[in-house]
Design an enzyme around this catalytic site. Sequence first.
Site, short mmCIF file in Angstrom:
data_model
loop_
_atom_site.label_atom_id
_atom_site.label_comp_id
_atom_site.label_asym_id
_atom_site.label_seq_id
_atom_site.Cartn_x
_atom_site.Cartn_y
_atom_site.Cartn_z
N ASP A 148 3.87 9.44 -1.54
CA ASP A 148 2.73 8.72 -0.98
C ASP A 148 2.37 7.57 -1.91
OD1 ASP A 148 0.84 8.21 0.94
OD2 ASP A 148 0.00 10.22 0.91
N ASP A 188 27.28 -29.73 -3.94
CA ASP A 188 26.81 -28.33 -3.89
C ASP A 188 25.32 -28.23 -4.15
OD1 ASP A 188 29.40 -26.55 -3.77
OD2 ASP A 188 29.84 -28.14 -5.21
N ARG A 193 -2.35 12.88 8.26
CA ARG A 193 -1.71 12.44 9.49
C ARG A 193 -0.46 13.29 9.67
NH1 ARG A 193 0.83 8.27 9.79
NH2 ARG A 193 0.90 7.60 7.61
N HIS A 243 0.81 -1.22 0.00
CA HIS A 243 0.00 0.00 0.00
C HIS A 243 0.84 1.28 0.00
CE1 HIS A 243 -4.01 -1.87 0.72
NE2 HIS A 243 -3.25 -2.86 1.15
#
Length: 723
Positions: free
Chosen positions: A364, A492, A265, A164
């Site tokens: 943002d 390996d 905010r 987000h």
Amino acid sequence: MALSVVSNRLPVTVRPGPAGIALTESVGGVATGLRGIQRDGGGMWIGWPGPTDHLSVEERAELDRLLLDRRCVAVHLTRAEVRGFYQGFCNGVIWPLFHYLTQQVPLHPRHWNDYERVNRRFAEAIAERWSPGDDVWIHDYQLLRVPLHLRRLRPEARIGFFLHIPFPSFEVFRILPARRLIVEGVLGADLIGFHTASYAEHFTRAVHALLGVPVLEAGHFDYEGRTPTVGVFPMGIDVARFEETAAASPFRSAESVKVLVGIDRLDYTKGIPRRLLAFDHMLERHPELREQVTLIQVAVPSRTGVKAYRRFRAHVDRLVGRINGRYGTAGWTPVQYLYRSFSQAELISLYRSADVMLVTPVRDGMNLVAKEFIASRLDADGVLVLSEFTGAAADLVEAVQVNPYDIEGTAEAYVRALTMPPHERQVRMQALRARVRAAPVSRWAGSFLEALHRVPVPGSPPAEALSPPSVVQAELDRVRAAPALLVLLDYDGTLVPYAPTPGQATPDEALLRLLAAVAARARTAVHIVSGRQRAVLEGWFGQLPLGLHAEHGAWSRLPQGREWERHEAVRPVPFDALLALLNHYTALTPGSLIERKSTGLAWHYRLAHPATGRQNAEALIADVRRRFAPDSLDLLRGEQIVEFRPSGVHKGLIVARLLSEAAAPVVVIAMGDDTTDEDMFAALPESGLSVHVGPRPSGARLRLRDSAACRAFLAELAGFHLG
């Protein structure tokens, strides 16, 4: 099939009430967009319920019961975990770095172990409640490692992940010490979603640069036998709810003073200081606007316990005081600064009252405030001033877009917005409203889940999935009951993880003890079948009673003998010409090196830049195929290695030789991790057991996760304690 949603916080708020614990539904983009889908899908929402340390055992049990009634599952965190995981790493390191504010990243980033531990706990909570066929959708930067941990616990789960916040450019992301671990964590998902194409491109660049993973068509990665996919899904809002609330909210009457509104905010990513400086600059350069315009700045308290945020609040307070002191009059306050939380109805009332809405963060992920403002303007009026560094800027092109770092340019954008003709305002807002209404949050969630459902269920075809423990145990029981065993082991990637250079994969003491224990088992012969050179295998394992086979079977030394023998099928490769070509590509690829073998050559590029190494490896292979006849050598692709061996020499020859020399019937176990081991698997008789280690495609009967699982298998075979 059910959908489980996973986020840092649950979509409910826990509060003490007169009758005990009370739960209230949270409002917000993710909660609103997913709650109904998750409930209808019959799955759980898994997340942190908030602080619960103060609750008694009985109260916590009651809380868990109440949450379960709402199809929520709590991941309880201690105060120390919240400090380290959330405040320390999530908000102290990831948040500023992903928002390009590198000066906010601590000099000594700590708390990675807290972040990893909490992410593992989230994955365990999901795995405990997961059932075959369920989908899992994990959200945001707090849980970047959960997809990988869940993939290890439930390899067949279909996992979605959505970020987000922005994913930064690689030049910024590479600052993070845990950068590779973060990318590997996200790649545990099958579908990885971002708000914008630029964020998806940045992630793709990071994957390619850090892991050397090729990008296929349509955003697919070729990664560990899977094809994780990147997609772009711009998030919307609950438009209907905002319009309904706006229709019932109060609206100010026409006033002589125009109003600019900022709602954020109180976070340093939101650009509030630069917004205030631009407002100051506007009043200085345009004195005619003094007493004609007011800025209402809402600052919702955020992370008040973090020292950096307290300093930031003091800085904003000083700027507001300076502007009001410089320009304010008895009848006019230039900046009305409101430091508190507001209800959604109050915010919508402010949206409706704004002549100009200022959304000017320095960075943002999406910024839903811009879309909330648009949805609330039922009058199709008002102007949106929008930072070009928001994810929303890609969609909301009719906004007045600004660079918030350009104080003078932003100030002039304010003036332009304040003086925009009514017709232009309405044309812009009508276009913005049409776009926001066409892409609500429900459409965002639905489009992501549709894309996730198109992803094939991980683990198909069945050979690609890890073998179930019951199947592994059944095969172990079968081979343990055999009259005699012949155990063939690659080195390996099978017995040890891959190392950056060939010389760094020295066997540890625990492995040597394990091999000795397997070799000491009654009627059991153990052979190492490796691409390594004779001298290396002799130095590592010469003291053990093992058969050693070097350079993919070109050379062999049996347990009872001390001399190395060259396989009769070995023919020389065009050594000098090939070496000259490898020297050329080594010069082009810093960090690559050539390993010389008695019968061939290997070109390693594990220390090279992943993108450069992979690109030059492809060019080298094309050059070799163009210059050398197909029957003059065999070309092998490995884990960041290209190897050239004599034509016709492969590990399968060892199986045939050892079976022909066996004194009695034996069951053969062959374990390996790459394409060179497929020849060994193919040569096994019907009774043999082929075991592939790792995620690559294989025709082996069993598949184990990694070298640790391989060692555990051998330990159980020999009755050996690994501790």
